[in-house]
Enzyme design. Structure first.
Site, PDB file in Angstrom:
ATOM      1  N   SER A  98      -7.898  13.230  45.181  1.00 51.93           N
ATOM      2  CA  SER A  98      -8.925  14.123  45.747  1.00 51.93           C
ATOM      3  C   SER A  98      -8.638  15.578  45.416  1.00 51.93           C
ATOM      4  CB  SER A  98      -8.991  13.952  47.275  1.00 51.93           C
ATOM      5  OG  SER A  98      -9.422  12.650  47.578  1.00 51.93           O
ATOM      6  N   TYR A 126     -15.354   7.112  42.966  1.00 50.08           N
ATOM      7  CA  TYR A 126     -15.895   8.438  42.681  1.00 50.08           C
ATOM      8  C   TYR A 126     -17.155   8.834  43.458  1.00 50.08           C
ATOM      9  CZ  TYR A 126     -12.398   8.461  39.051  1.00 50.08           C
ATOM     10  OH  TYR A 126     -11.193   8.434  38.402  1.00 50.08           O
TER      11      TYR A 126
HETATM   12  C1  LIG Z   1      -7.123   5.432  41.538  1.00 44.45           C
HETATM   13  C2  LIG Z   1      -5.972   6.372  41.810  1.00 44.45           C
HETATM   14  C3  LIG Z   1      -6.044   7.533  40.801  1.00 44.45           C
HETATM   15  C4  LIG Z   1      -6.125   6.911  43.239  1.00 44.45           C
HETATM   16  O1  LIG Z   1      -5.198   7.963  43.467  1.00 44.45           O
HETATM   17  P1  LIG Z   1      -4.766   8.384  44.953  1.00 44.45           P
HETATM   18  O2  LIG Z   1      -4.014   9.664  44.850  1.00 44.45           O
HETATM   19  O3  LIG Z   1      -4.115   7.230  45.626  1.00 44.45           O
HETATM   20  O4  LIG Z   1      -6.167   8.669  45.640  1.00 44.45           O
HETATM   21  P2  LIG Z   1      -6.386   9.531  46.972  1.00 44.45           P
HETATM   22  O5  LIG Z   1      -5.223   9.341  47.903  1.00 44.45           O
HETATM   23  O6  LIG Z   1      -6.727  10.933  46.606  1.00 44.45           O
HETATM   24  O7  LIG Z   1      -7.631   8.786  47.556  1.00 44.45           O
HETATM   25  C5  LIG Z   1      -8.894   9.396  47.714  1.00 44.45           C
HETATM   26  C6  LIG Z   1      -9.778   8.413  48.432  1.00 44.45           C
HETATM   27  O8  LIG Z   1     -10.029   7.290  47.574  1.00 44.45           O
HETATM   28  C7  LIG Z   1      -9.634   6.082  48.225  1.00 44.45           C
HETATM   29  N1  LIG Z   1      -9.077   5.217  47.201  1.00 44.45           N
HETATM   30  C8  LIG Z   1      -8.069   5.521  46.379  1.00 44.45           C
HETATM   31  N2  LIG Z   1      -7.838   4.481  45.548  1.00 44.45           N
HETATM   32  C9  LIG Z   1      -8.726   3.519  45.869  1.00 44.45           C
HETATM   33  C10 LIG Z   1      -8.986   2.223  45.358  1.00 44.45           C
HETATM   34  N3  LIG Z   1      -8.272   1.712  44.351  1.00 44.45           N
HETATM   35  N4  LIG Z   1      -9.984   1.518  45.914  1.00 44.45           N
HETATM   36  C11 LIG Z   1     -10.698   2.036  46.943  1.00 44.45           C
HETATM   37  N5  LIG Z   1     -10.510   3.267  47.452  1.00 44.45           N
HETATM   38  C12 LIG Z   1      -9.522   3.998  46.924  1.00 44.45           C
HETATM   39  C13 LIG Z   1      -8.626   6.501  49.257  1.00 44.45           C
HETATM   40  O9  LIG Z   1      -8.550   5.569  50.307  1.00 44.45           O
HETATM   41  C14 LIG Z   1      -9.175   7.842  49.713  1.00 44.45           C
HETATM   42  O10 LIG Z   1     -10.254   7.614  50.618  1.00 44.45           O
HETATM   43  P3  LIG Z   1     -10.674   8.684  51.725  1.00 44.45           P
HETATM   44  O11 LIG Z   1     -11.104   9.925  50.985  1.00 44.45           O
HETATM   45  O12 LIG Z   1     -11.775   8.017  52.439  1.00 44.45           O
HETATM   46  O13 LIG Z   1      -9.432   8.908  52.520  1.00 44.45           O
HETATM   47  C15 LIG Z   1      -4.606   5.663  41.660  1.00 44.45           C
HETATM   48  O14 LIG Z   1      -4.574   4.588  42.574  1.00 44.45           O
HETATM   49  C16 LIG Z   1      -4.349   5.131  40.253  1.00 44.45           C
HETATM   50  O15 LIG Z   1      -3.735   5.827  39.460  1.00 44.45           O
HETATM   51  N6  LIG Z   1      -4.795   3.896  39.903  1.00 44.45           N
HETATM   52  C17 LIG Z   1      -4.571   3.299  38.580  1.00 44.45           C
HETATM   53  C18 LIG Z   1      -5.330   4.033  37.476  1.00 44.45           C
HETATM   54  C19 LIG Z   1      -6.813   4.162  37.785  1.00 44.45           C
HETATM   55  O16 LIG Z   1      -7.494   3.238  38.175  1.00 44.45           O
HETATM   56  N7  LIG Z   1      -7.327   5.386  37.545  1.00 44.45           N
HETATM   57  C20 LIG Z   1      -8.744   5.681  37.648  1.00 44.45           C
HETATM   58  C21 LIG Z   1      -9.271   5.775  36.271  1.00 44.45           C
HETATM   59  S1  LIG Z   1     -10.996   6.154  36.230  1.00 44.45           S
END
Ligand SMILES: CC(C)(COP(=O)(O)OP(=O)(O)OC[C@H]1O[C@@H](n2cnc3c(N)ncnc32)[C@H](O)[C@@H]1OP(=O)(O)O)[C@@H](O)C(=O)NCCC(=O)NCCS
Length: 424
Positions: A98, A126
């Protein structure tokens, strides 16, 4: 565990690149190589690279690049294209994503980029940041035996020419540019992209065997109207050929070119299955086959997500299906796109300005993104609850104005080896 507040979100320096690349690779399940650092370094001057740092350890990655998006009517808008988003498994769900999104979208807003786009690896991520799915994609698997194409009768491939990478590189970019000029949802492909796609970049990834290349030259004008890149694998079973063929890129500026190139791919000897990825769901391609049901959809999905940052600039850049006027009240928790906007538009152009009048439609910025390229309907979004018809008739008018005869499409070529491993 480090307090999340002290984790620094900042622009990445050249010294950070190896650690940043490794963190990104961990997130995307890709092994680290020196050449992936070189690849990222080669575009780092043009891209905006953000990292999350826990003391001196990189725990998050995020990239945005200056891109261009074609919108309905053919205007091309500058967009911020987001990629390489990851947070280390040790630091997830602590708000780092975020914070990186907020920093980058604020930067794009301040630079005056009216839109941001991305391919979402996971659907739930997103929407909360104001992105909405704006194009969709269908992935087809064609059963060659059912396709009922006979090279002697129904499979006319005249105009198709097999070429090598160098010849392809001389012609293919111009074909793509002609499509991009008229294809809502298309993004720019720069010179580096073409060198990568054809395996001609000297320091390119070592894991990409050179594909096969074909062009379509219109038999009457001699002009190149289509391009095809594919790979195939020689496979046998019980003395029968069972080779799969993977289309990596198929771009055409006429239905004739498009169908000739698909017919070519489907009638290559020894091939029993053709994989055709990332097409608009209303693509004509299955209908080029003798039996369109031979093209089974193996994935149907949202594809490019879009975020509107400048509502008047975005809405006045596109054209609309019919002449009409709408007052839209757009809500946006981040504020960038919010306001009450008077839109007057039609097939020849549009204007969009702030107004003090009451709205016809009330909608969130995410729903506006899904309407923007014409892919979704206001009526459907209202049924889902995110769009509200304030003045009767506004939904029907929005549909007549925003929707397009053909669905938008974000052409995507598959470059890496993962495709053959069975994506999506
Ligand atoms: C997806 C990813 C970037 C999330 O990063 P993160 O730092 O854990 O995300 P945040 O803590 O900022 O979460 C923001 C919000 O998204 C939600 N969220 C994060 N990952 C999520 C997931 N996989 N599924 C559902 N919700 C998710 C969180 O619960 C949070 O919700 P809120 O705003 O209601 O509290 C990380 O899990 C990752 O690197 N995943 C593998 C690579 C990937 O999929 N990247 C995206 C490429 S488009």
């Amino acid at each position: 565990m480090t307090d999340s507040a002290v984790i620094d979100i900042r622009t990445v320096t050249d010294d950070d690149l190896p650690a940043w690349t490794r963190t990104w690779g961990n997130g995307y399940l890709r092994s680290y190589t020196e050449s992936s650092v070189d690849t990222i370094r080669s575009t780092a001057g043009r891209d905006r690279l953000i990292g999350a740092f826990d003391l001196d350890r990189c725990v998050g990655t995020y990239r945005s690049s200056a891109q261009e998006l074609t919108v309905p009517g053919g205007a091309v808008l500058p967009v911020s294209a987001i990629s390489k988003v990851s947070v280390a498994g040790t630091h997830r769900r602590r708000g780092l994503l975020s914070r990186m999104v907020a920093m980058d979208l604020q930067g794009a807003f301040e630079r005056g980029e009216p839109l941001a786009v991305l391919d979402a690896a996971q659907y739930p991520l997103y929407g909360r940041y104001g992105f909405g799915p704006a194009t969709a994609m269908a992935w087809f698997e064609i059963d060659v035996h059912r396709a009922r194409l006979d090279p002697r009768r129904t499979a006319d491939v005249s105009g198709v020419l097999l070429v090598d990478a160098r010849e392809y590189l001389k012609t293919a970019p111009a074909v793509y540019e002609r499509l991009r000029a008229v294809q809502p949802g298309a993004l720019r492909r720069d010179e580096q992209w073409w060198l990568d796609a054809t395996g001609q970049r000297p320091a390119g990834p070592p894991d990409r065997p050179e594909p096969f290349f074909a062009l379509y030259l219109d038999p009457e004008t001699g002009e190149a109207d289509g391009l095809l890149t594919f790979t195939a694998e020689e496979t046998w079973g019980s003395m029968l050929p069972r080779s799969p063929l993977w289309i990596r890129d198929l771009i055409a500026v006429s239905p004739r070119a498009e169908s000739a190139l698909l017919r070519y791919a489907v009638t290559v000897d020894w091939v029993t299955t053709v994989h055709l990825p990332y097409r608009a769901p209303d693509t004509l391609l299955p209908l080029c086959l003798g039996d369109p049901r031979a093209a089974r959809i193996s994935a149907l999905s949202d594809y490019m997500w879009l975020r509107i940052l400048d509502t008047p600039r975005a809405l006045s850049a596109r054209t609309y299906g019919v002449d009409g006027a709408l007052v839209l009240e757009v809500t946006d928790p981040a504020g960038h796109a919010a306001g009450v906007w008077s839109l007057e538009g039609g097939p020849d152009g549009a204007s969009c300005t702030r107004t003090g009048r009451g709205p016809d439609l009330r909608l969130g910025v995410r729903d506006l993104a899904s309407l923007y390229l014409g892919d979704d309907s206001a009526t459907r979004l209202a049924a889902l609850g995110g769009t509200e018809e304030v003045r009767p008739g506004a939904l029907a008018r929005a549909d007549a104005m925003f929707r397009t005869g053909r669905r938008p499409w974000s052409p995507r070529a598959v470059l890496g080896p993962r495709y053959q491993a069975g994506a999506p």
